[in-house]
Write a protein that holds these residues in place. Sequence first.
Motif, PDB file in Angstrom:
ATOM      1  N   ALA A 255     -10.363   5.619  16.533  1.00  0.00           N
ATOM      2  CA  ALA A 255     -11.061   6.564  15.657  1.00  0.00           C
ATOM      3  C   ALA A 255     -11.437   5.814  14.384  1.00  0.00           C
ATOM      4  N   PRO A 256     -12.686   5.373  14.269  1.00  0.00           N
ATOM      5  CA  PRO A 256     -13.100   4.591  13.099  1.00  0.00           C
ATOM      6  C   PRO A 256     -12.771   5.289  11.783  1.00  0.00           C
ATOM      7  N   GLN A 257     -12.363   4.516  10.800  1.00  0.00           N
ATOM      8  CA  GLN A 257     -11.948   5.081   9.521  1.00  0.00           C
ATOM      9  C   GLN A 257     -13.032   5.942   8.884  1.00  0.00           C
ATOM     10  N   GLU A 258     -14.280   5.555   9.057  1.00  0.00           N
ATOM     11  CA  GLU A 258     -15.374   6.309   8.445  1.00  0.00           C
ATOM     12  C   GLU A 258     -15.471   7.734   8.970  1.00  0.00           C
ATOM     13  N   CYS A 259     -14.912   7.993  10.158  1.00  0.00           N
ATOM     14  CA  CYS A 259     -14.952   9.333  10.744  1.00  0.00           C
ATOM     15  C   CYS A 259     -13.903  10.260  10.141  1.00  0.00           C
ATOM     16  N   LEU A 260     -12.944   9.692   9.413  1.00  0.00           N
ATOM     17  CA  LEU A 260     -11.785  10.445   8.936  1.00  0.00           C
ATOM     18  C   LEU A 260     -12.017  11.014   7.535  1.00  0.00           C
ATOM     19  N   PRO A 261     -11.169  11.961   7.129  1.00  0.00           N
ATOM     20  CA  PRO A 261     -11.279  12.511   5.767  1.00  0.00           C
ATOM     21  C   PRO A 261     -11.120  11.432   4.707  1.00  0.00           C
ATOM     22  N   VAL A 262     -11.637  11.702   3.533  1.00  0.00           N
ATOM     23  CA  VAL A 262     -11.591  10.737   2.437  1.00  0.00           C
ATOM     24  C   VAL A 262     -10.150  10.391   2.066  1.00  0.00           C
ATOM     25  N   ASP A 263      -9.212  11.286   2.346  1.00  0.00           N
ATOM     26  CA  ASP A 263      -7.792  11.035   2.084  1.00  0.00           C
ATOM     27  C   ASP A 263      -7.287   9.810   2.834  1.00  0.00           C
ATOM     28  N   TYR A 264      -7.973   9.454   3.924  1.00  0.00           N
ATOM     29  CA  TYR A 264      -7.601   8.302   4.739  1.00  0.00           C
ATOM     30  C   TYR A 264      -8.604   7.158   4.565  1.00  0.00           C
ATOM     31  N   GLY A 265      -9.399   7.244   3.519  1.00  0.00           N
ATOM     32  CA  GLY A 265     -10.388   6.207   3.249  1.00  0.00           C
ATOM     33  C   GLY A 265     -11.680   6.391   4.014  1.00  0.00           C
ATOM     34  N   GLY A 266     -11.853   7.551   4.614  1.00  0.00           N
ATOM     35  CA  GLY A 266     -13.056   7.822   5.392  1.00  0.00           C
ATOM     36  C   GLY A 266     -14.154   8.458   4.569  1.00  0.00           C
ATOM     37  N   SER A 267     -15.214   8.873   5.256  1.00  0.00           N
ATOM     38  CA  SER A 267     -16.365   9.462   4.562  1.00  0.00           C
ATOM     39  C   SER A 267     -16.469  10.965   4.777  1.00  0.00           C
ATOM     40  N   GLU A 268     -15.494  11.555   5.494  1.00  0.00           N
ATOM     41  CA  GLU A 268     -15.444  13.011   5.624  1.00  0.00           C
ATOM     42  C   GLU A 268     -15.001  13.625   4.296  1.00  0.00           C
ATOM     43  N   GLU A 269     -15.114  14.947   4.188  1.00  0.00           N
ATOM     44  CA  GLU A 269     -14.644  15.633   2.989  1.00  0.00           C
ATOM     45  C   GLU A 269     -13.114  15.546   2.902  1.00  0.00           C
ATOM     46  N   THR A 270     -12.562  15.936   1.778  1.00  0.00           N
ATOM     47  CA  THR A 270     -11.115  15.906   1.609  1.00  0.00           C
ATOM     48  C   THR A 270     -10.449  16.924   2.530  1.00  0.00           C
ATOM     49  N   ILE A 271      -9.199  16.666   2.846  1.00  0.00           N
ATOM     50  CA  ILE A 271      -8.452  17.597   3.686  1.00  0.00           C
ATOM     51  C   ILE A 271      -8.376  18.974   3.036  1.00  0.00           C
ATOM     52  N   ALA A 272      -8.175  19.002   1.727  1.00  0.00           N
ATOM     53  CA  ALA A 272      -8.083  20.287   1.028  1.00  0.00           C
ATOM     54  C   ALA A 272      -9.369  21.100   1.212  1.00  0.00           C
ATOM     55  N   HIS A 273     -10.525  20.420   1.080  1.00  0.00           N
ATOM     56  CA  HIS A 273     -11.800  21.113   1.239  1.00  0.00           C
ATOM     57  C   HIS A 273     -12.016  21.544   2.683  1.00  0.00           C
TER      58      HIS A 273
END
Length: 297
Positions: free
Chosen positions: A228-246
């Motif tokens: 699962a490429p990092q860019e696919c993950l939430p920003v909390d994990y260094g990705g480009s998705e929105e934050t987990i809270a959002h």
Amino acid sequence: MTSALIDVKILYDKDKCLKKEDVDNLLEWASKQQHLPKINELQAILFLHSCYYRQEFTKTTVDTFFTFKTLCPDMFTNRDASSNSMQIIMGLSFVTVLSKKTPEGYSIIFIKFVNSNSDNFNLLDQLRYVNMVCMLHLYQEGPSNGYLILVDLKEMTFGHVLKLRPLLAKHFFYYLQEAMPVRLKGIHFFNPVPFMDKILALIKPFLKKEILDALHVHETFNDLTKFAPQECLPVDYGGSEETIAHLHEKIRNRLTENIAVFDWEETLTVNESKRMKESKINDFFGIDGSFKKLEID
């Protein structure tokens, strides 16, 4: 309710393998099965896609899906996201389907414990929550080439493990592998806990070989990003998705706003008295055979 579902024309346009004739054939077959509820065109597409357009496997999946829902109603009822039980479980964990897909076109079902307090944890509510998120995504976004389940165990405690129920886990994994209209491509745990062996001992007996081979426990984050490429993950994990809270707030609102979809789906059950051939309910959870959701290379 129908306005909340994706327009099937979009699915025909983007999937060259999806044939209207195949969908119509499945709908015609389903209409002749007196014990089955009436399914719509979108549902027929989802089931066909999950079974790689193989008609006989798809028919089996459709029957299994609705039979399972009827035999195990607890997971498919009481799905009002504003209810006290659902609000509690959504406060303890986070479940969503991330918007960014892997290079293979796989969608990521992301699950994370957000509260280490296990006092109010309930496995049935948790599995109901996961299924609600996944089915709503299917109905509103359409199918994906495959699905990866990512589970962040960082906040999980042994108290959660003590509340796991083997029979319920068995039923859920049967549903996930044999009935849910998704192409399951892998299950990935990361931030493993010291009692990881207890978790694996619970779930491994209920997984078919193909999924066991696609089950991974990642000791490092770098190892996870190979799948699962990092860019696919939430920003909390260094990705480009929105934050987990959002994302957490968005999925809670989405589930609440679409209660009509879940109410509609709850009406779709099997009438066993009208089944045209002898039912195999007694060994419903022991069906053997190749795993229909994995494409044979």
